[in-house]
Write a protein that holds these residues in place. Structure first.
Motif, PDB file in Angstrom:
ATOM      1  N   GLY A 126     -88.523  71.398  91.559  1.00 31.07           N
ATOM      2  CA  GLY A 126     -87.414  70.881  90.766  1.00 31.07           C
ATOM      3  C   GLY A 126     -86.367  70.183  91.605  1.00 31.07           C
ATOM      4  O   GLY A 126     -85.736  69.224  91.158  1.00 31.07           O
ATOM      5  N   SER A 127     -86.180  70.635  92.837  1.00 33.25           N
ATOM      6  CA  SER A 127     -85.208  69.999  93.729  1.00 33.25           C
ATOM      7  C   SER A 127     -85.624  68.566  94.049  1.00 33.25           C
ATOM      8  O   SER A 127     -84.782  67.667  94.116  1.00 33.25           O
ATOM      9  N   ASP A 128     -86.923  68.333  94.222  1.00 32.59           N
ATOM     10  CA  ASP A 128     -87.418  66.981  94.484  1.00 32.59           C
ATOM     11  C   ASP A 128     -87.168  66.069  93.284  1.00 32.59           C
ATOM     12  O   ASP A 128     -86.693  64.937  93.433  1.00 32.59           O
ATOM     13  N   LEU A 129     -87.496  66.555  92.102  1.00 32.61           N
ATOM     14  CA  LEU A 129     -87.283  65.754  90.894  1.00 32.61           C
ATOM     15  C   LEU A 129     -85.802  65.472  90.689  1.00 32.61           C
ATOM     16  O   LEU A 129     -85.413  64.350  90.324  1.00 32.61           O
ATOM     17  N   ASP A 130     -84.983  66.481  90.946  1.00 30.52           N
ATOM     18  CA  ASP A 130     -83.538  66.317  90.775  1.00 30.52           C
ATOM     19  C   ASP A 130     -82.994  65.270  91.739  1.00 30.52           C
ATOM     20  O   ASP A 130     -82.097  64.490  91.386  1.00 30.52           O
ATOM     21  N   ARG A 131     -83.537  65.218  92.955  1.00 31.11           N
ATOM     22  CA  ARG A 131     -83.100  64.222  93.930  1.00 31.11           C
ATOM     23  C   ARG A 131     -83.408  62.813  93.434  1.00 31.11           C
ATOM     24  O   ARG A 131     -82.585  61.905  93.560  1.00 31.11           O
ATOM     25  N   ILE A 132     -84.582  62.629  92.852  1.00 29.03           N
ATOM     26  CA  ILE A 132     -84.951  61.317  92.313  1.00 29.03           C
ATOM     27  C   ILE A 132     -84.026  60.936  91.157  1.00 29.03           C
ATOM     28  O   ILE A 132     -83.567  59.793  91.052  1.00 29.03           O
ATOM     29  N   VAL A 133     -83.744  61.876  90.301  1.00 26.40           N
ATOM     30  CA  VAL A 133     -82.871  61.602  89.154  1.00 26.40           C
ATOM     31  C   VAL A 133     -81.473  61.210  89.620  1.00 26.40           C
ATOM     32  O   VAL A 133     -80.874  60.252  89.113  1.00 26.40           O
ATOM     33  N   LYS A 134     -80.940  61.921  90.602  1.00 32.58           N
ATOM     34  CA  LYS A 134     -79.565  61.678  91.044  1.00 32.58           C
ATOM     35  C   LYS A 134     -79.415  60.380  91.839  1.00 32.58           C
ATOM     36  O   LYS A 134     -78.346  59.763  91.830  1.00 32.58           O
ATOM     37  N   THR A 135     -80.449  59.966  92.540  1.00 28.69           N
ATOM     38  CA  THR A 135     -80.334  58.772  93.368  1.00 28.69           C
ATOM     39  C   THR A 135     -80.821  57.509  92.680  1.00 28.69           C
ATOM     40  O   THR A 135     -80.292  56.427  92.923  1.00 28.69           O
ATOM     41  N   LYS A 136     -81.828  57.639  91.805  1.00 24.89           N
ATOM     42  CA  LYS A 136     -82.380  56.444  91.157  1.00 24.89           C
ATOM     43  C   LYS A 136     -82.080  56.390  89.660  1.00 24.89           C
ATOM     44  O   LYS A 136     -82.390  55.402  88.998  1.00 24.89           O
ATOM     45  N   ASN A 137     -81.481  57.436  89.108  1.00 27.83           N
ATOM     46  CA  ASN A 137     -80.830  57.366  87.795  1.00 27.83           C
ATOM     47  C   ASN A 137     -81.718  56.827  86.678  1.00 27.83           C
ATOM     48  O   ASN A 137     -81.330  55.940  85.927  1.00 27.83           O
ATOM     49  N   GLY A 138     -82.928  57.370  86.580  1.00 23.48           N
ATOM     50  CA  GLY A 138     -83.823  56.997  85.496  1.00 23.48           C
ATOM     51  C   GLY A 138     -84.552  55.689  85.706  1.00 23.48           C
ATOM     52  O   GLY A 138     -85.333  55.269  84.858  1.00 23.48           O
ATOM     53  N   GLN A 139     -84.304  55.013  86.846  1.00 27.95           N
ATOM     54  CA  GLN A 139     -84.906  53.703  87.088  1.00 27.95           C
ATOM     55  C   GLN A 139     -86.359  53.807  87.551  1.00 27.95           C
ATOM     56  O   GLN A 139     -87.094  52.821  87.501  1.00 27.95           O
ATOM     57  N   ILE A 140     -86.776  54.963  88.063  1.00 28.58           N
ATOM     58  CA  ILE A 140     -88.177  55.158  88.420  1.00 28.58           C
ATOM     59  C   ILE A 140     -88.647  56.475  87.818  1.00 28.58           C
ATOM     60  O   ILE A 140     -87.852  57.342  87.462  1.00 28.58           O
ATOM     61  N   GLY A 141     -89.963  56.629  87.731  1.00 24.03           N
ATOM     62  CA  GLY A 141     -90.526  57.837  87.153  1.00 24.03           C
ATOM     63  C   GLY A 141     -90.478  59.010  88.116  1.00 24.03           C
ATOM     64  O   GLY A 141     -90.110  58.884  89.284  1.00 24.03           O
ATOM     65  N   LEU A 142     -90.861  60.171  87.611  1.00 26.12           N
ATOM     66  CA  LEU A 142     -90.829  61.396  88.406  1.00 26.12           C
ATOM     67  C   LEU A 142     -92.216  61.836  88.855  1.00 26.12           C
ATOM     68  O   LEU A 142     -92.343  62.803  89.596  1.00 26.12           O
ATOM     69  N   LEU A 143     -93.241  61.122  88.425  1.00 25.75           N
ATOM     70  CA  LEU A 143     -94.607  61.576  88.668  1.00 25.75           C
ATOM     71  C   LEU A 143     -94.965  61.577  90.148  1.00 25.75           C
ATOM     72  O   LEU A 143     -95.768  62.381  90.608  1.00 25.75           O
ATOM     73  N   THR A 144     -94.379  60.663  90.925  1.00 23.12           N
ATOM     74  CA  THR A 144     -94.700  60.580  92.350  1.00 23.12           C
ATOM     75  C   THR A 144     -93.656  61.262  93.231  1.00 23.12           C
ATOM     76  O   THR A 144     -93.523  60.937  94.413  1.00 23.12           O
ATOM     77  N   SER A 145     -92.946  62.217  92.676  1.00 25.27           N
ATOM     78  CA  SER A 145     -91.921  62.915  93.462  1.00 25.27           C
ATOM     79  C   SER A 145     -92.504  63.660  94.655  1.00 25.27           C
ATOM     80  O   SER A 145     -91.774  63.988  95.600  1.00 25.27           O
ATOM     81  N   PHE A 146     -93.804  63.918  94.634  1.00 27.21           N
ATOM     82  CA  PHE A 146     -94.442  64.604  95.764  1.00 27.21           C
ATOM     83  C   PHE A 146     -94.306  63.812  97.068  1.00 27.21           C
ATOM     84  O   PHE A 146     -94.404  64.382  98.158  1.00 27.21           O
ATOM     85  N   ILE A 147     -94.049  62.517  96.976  1.00 30.56           N
ATOM     86  CA  ILE A 147     -93.953  61.698  98.187  1.00 30.56           C
ATOM     87  C   ILE A 147     -92.736  62.058  99.034  1.00 30.56           C
ATOM     88  O   ILE A 147     -92.692  61.770 100.226  1.00 30.56           O
ATOM     89  N   LEU A 148     -91.750  62.732  98.433  1.00 31.32           N
ATOM     90  CA  LEU A 148     -90.552  63.101  99.194  1.00 31.32           C
ATOM     91  C   LEU A 148     -90.897  64.030 100.354  1.00 31.32           C
ATOM     92  O   LEU A 148     -90.282  63.958 101.416  1.00 31.32           O
TER      93      LEU A 148
END
Length: 608
Positions: A310-332
């Motif tokens: 969830g921390s990875d997904l939250d980081r994507i949401v906070k920095t990219k603000n819905g502009q990219i998907g969450l499916l590839t959050s594993f790349i972090l």
């Protein structure tokens, strides 16, 4: 997100420095006010290694975010001041600016201030490689590399219903539209100036690519391939040595292997880095990467990654603000390992863009008219069906379809096939894929030689009939590095340079004209070629979305909660990409409106 943020100032503005605090996402980020006057305040939020430079003389102040690869520092600083003069002048030489943009290889945002008049100006590269947003209501003007700054600081009313609908449909909104009302995306190759006396904002499109008439259609495929190889190797050379290390992201695909081959051809010391994961990366991808690195005698590192939390997904949401998907959050996790092994000063080099510039992007079947083009765009690029999006957003399907049609009408091309190419480059590429690349820059600088302006311009002027069935790509890769062309194409399971590849590509092209047959055959092909992974939609993912819908009242203001529940009840009937597209939007809405979002409360939950 890293980068530059600024605004025009007023006497009741409060503290600009405090407004930057939400953009300081990690302890390595530093907040700095780089310009402050009676007319404007400009700041940066970035880690120390991120490329930002400031130059000035007695008349102008200039900040450049990003990198320009084909100018020595002394020449570049002088040019930036000259360019800034035309950006800021009321009667600036737009022909000069356009020519400069098309002859400058870089990924950048230029911000300039006239010290005497207080005029503020922005200029981005011809492809808008660094996503930038701005807001203007006649009184306030704000811009930022992070959309969240506008949401926090501008008098924004709420979410843009059509922007949300387009994003749910395609994964991105179209043109300069964003997810929120009043926030605009700075389009590629654009000069924007702000007059502080009148509060007037002038936006000038300096250049838009027209993909209608390929200039090199009269040249042979072999000549075009040779020209491309020369430009590609030069782009690799110019991008090398800019940071502390050059690390090439290597998979089994054609694009990343081309990049490694380009760096190798130029004798550039580099490391090839490959992700490995039972859940997310096909084993064949890792094996092809290993074989290529061994063949070229390049240092190769394999990095094991697991599912995101969830921390990875939250980081994507906070920095990219819905502009990219969450499916590839594993790349972090891959990025964290790279930064730990090297440092944040590395240059991360990808094959991004190879799928846009070298294959044939024209539609698989003839399109008779505008209506057929609109249908094709929606059918080929949607995550959810048009009807599903209409039900979830409450907008009519016809209104959403009309918004797509209206956007297509703004393109410079006249024929439907060329307009479709424009859509894939300027909408899917600029508004979606570039956002994904920008996520990389949260950790270190990320670039790709495929979007070198010289290479891009030449490649997009090669005719579709040469690009069809990977023919131009095969010729390009075979000349660039025969060893890379001798390894299998991961999608086809046969060597790229082989006659079997021609035959399989022909069948693939034929099947693409019959979508139902193609969809039936695809799982068989993936299984044969070892492209299946163990990744599946986890129950916690659906439960998290459902909790967001139930706990965050703002979700109901933007989307129909009844339709969301119906969608989630039938999640087994939808693929993971559709569910995660919805997940990105509900997470963004929840994060903006909740004191503690659901993802913040589930930082350790494993998603997939």
């Amino acid at each position: 997100m890293v980068g530059v943020t600024g605004r025009t100032t007023r006497s009741d503005d409060g503290t600009f420095a405090a407004s930057l605090e939400p953009l300081v996402h990690t302890e390595r980020y530093e907040r700095e006010i780089v310009h402050e006057s009676s007319s404007a305040a400009i700041g940066t939020t970035a880690y120390p290694e991120y490329p930002i430079r400031v130059v000035e003389d007695e008349d102008r102040w200039v900040c450049l975010e990003g990198r320009i690869y084909d100018r020595p520092d002394a020449v570049l600083e002088r040019e930036l001041l000259e360019v800034a003069a035309d950006v800021l002048a009321a009667d600036g030489d737009e022909a000069f600016l356009t020519e400069w943009l098309l002859e400058t290889d870089g990924e950048f945002l230029l911000v300039a201030v006239d010290k005497d008049s207080g005029r503020l100006g922005l200029l981005n590269d011809p492809l808008a490689r660094l996503p930038t947003y701005y807001f203007h209501d006649g009184e306030s003007f704000l811009f930022s590399r992070e959309l969240r700054y506008l949401i926090n600081e501008a008098p924004i009313e709420g979410f843009d219903p059509m922007g949300v609908a387009q994003c749910l449909l395609f994964g991105y909104s179209l043109g300069d539209r964003t997810l929120v009302e009043g926030a605009n995306r700075l389009r590629p190759g654009t000069k924007l100036t702000v007059n502080p006396d009148r509060g007037a904002v002038t936006e000038t499109a300096l250049h838009r690519f027209d993909f209608g008439e390929p200039a090199y259609a009269d040249r042979s495929r072999s000549r075009n391939a040779s020209e491309l190889v020369d430009r590609f190797e030069r782009a690799c050379r110019k991008r090398s040595g800019q940071g502390s290390h050059d690390v090439v992201s290597l998979s089994g695909g054609l694009d990343s292997r081309s990049v490694l081959a380009g760096y190798n051809a130029e004798g550039i010391p580099t490391t090839a880095a490959t992700m490995a994961s039972d859940e997310f990366v096909p084993p064949s991808d890792v094996e092809i990467a290993r074989e290529l690195a061994n063949e070229l005698e390049v240092d190769w590192q394999r990095y094991e990654i697991g599912p995101p939390n969830g921390s990875d997904l939250d980081r994507i949401v906070k920095t990219k603000n819905g502009q990219i998907g969450l499916l590839t959050s594993f790349i972090l996790e891959f990025f964290r390992q790279l930064r730990e092994e090297y440092d944040a000063g590395l240059t991360y080099v990808t094959g991004d863009g190879g799928d846009k510039v070298l294959p044939d992007l024209t539609p698989a079947r003839p399109l008779a008219d505008e209506a057929a083009l609109v249908d094709y765009v929606i059918d080929e690029n949607s995550f959810l069906s048009l009807e599903q999006v209409a039900r979830i957003t409450g907008l009519s399907a016809e209104a959403i379809r009309r918004s797509v049609r209206d956007r297509l009408r703004m393109y410079p091309e006249s024929d439907p096939a060329s307009k479709y190419v424009h859509f894939l480059v300027y909408e899917r590429g600029v508004n979606f894929l570039f956002e994904g690349e920008d996520r990389n820059r949260f950790f270190f600088w990320s670039t790709t030689p495929f979007y070198s302006i010289d290479f891009f311009r030449y490649a997009m002027n090669c005719p579709p009939d040469q690009k069809a069935r990977y023919n131009l790509y095969r010729a390009f890769l075979s000349e660039l590095e025969p060893a890379a062309a001798a390894l299998p194409h991961p999608d086809y399971g046969v060597p790229v340079a082989s006659t079997r590849h021609e035959a399989v590509a022909f069948v693939d092209d034929l099947l693409s004209r019959y979508p139902r047959v193609f969809d039936a055959v695809r799982p068989i092909v993936k299984s044969i070629n070892g492209l299946e992974t163990g990744s599946q939609l986890r129950p916690d993912t659906v439960d998290c979305i459902r909790t967001q819908v139930e706990q965050c009242e703002a979700v109901d203001d933007v989307l129909s909660t009844d339709e969301l529940h119906a969608f989630l009840d039938a999640h087994a009937d939808h693929d993971r990409t559709s569910v995660y597209r919805l997940f990105a939007l509900t997470s963004f809405i929840d994060d903006v409106h909740s004191s503690q979002s659901v993802l913040e409360s589930r930082r350790d939950t494993v998603f997939g």
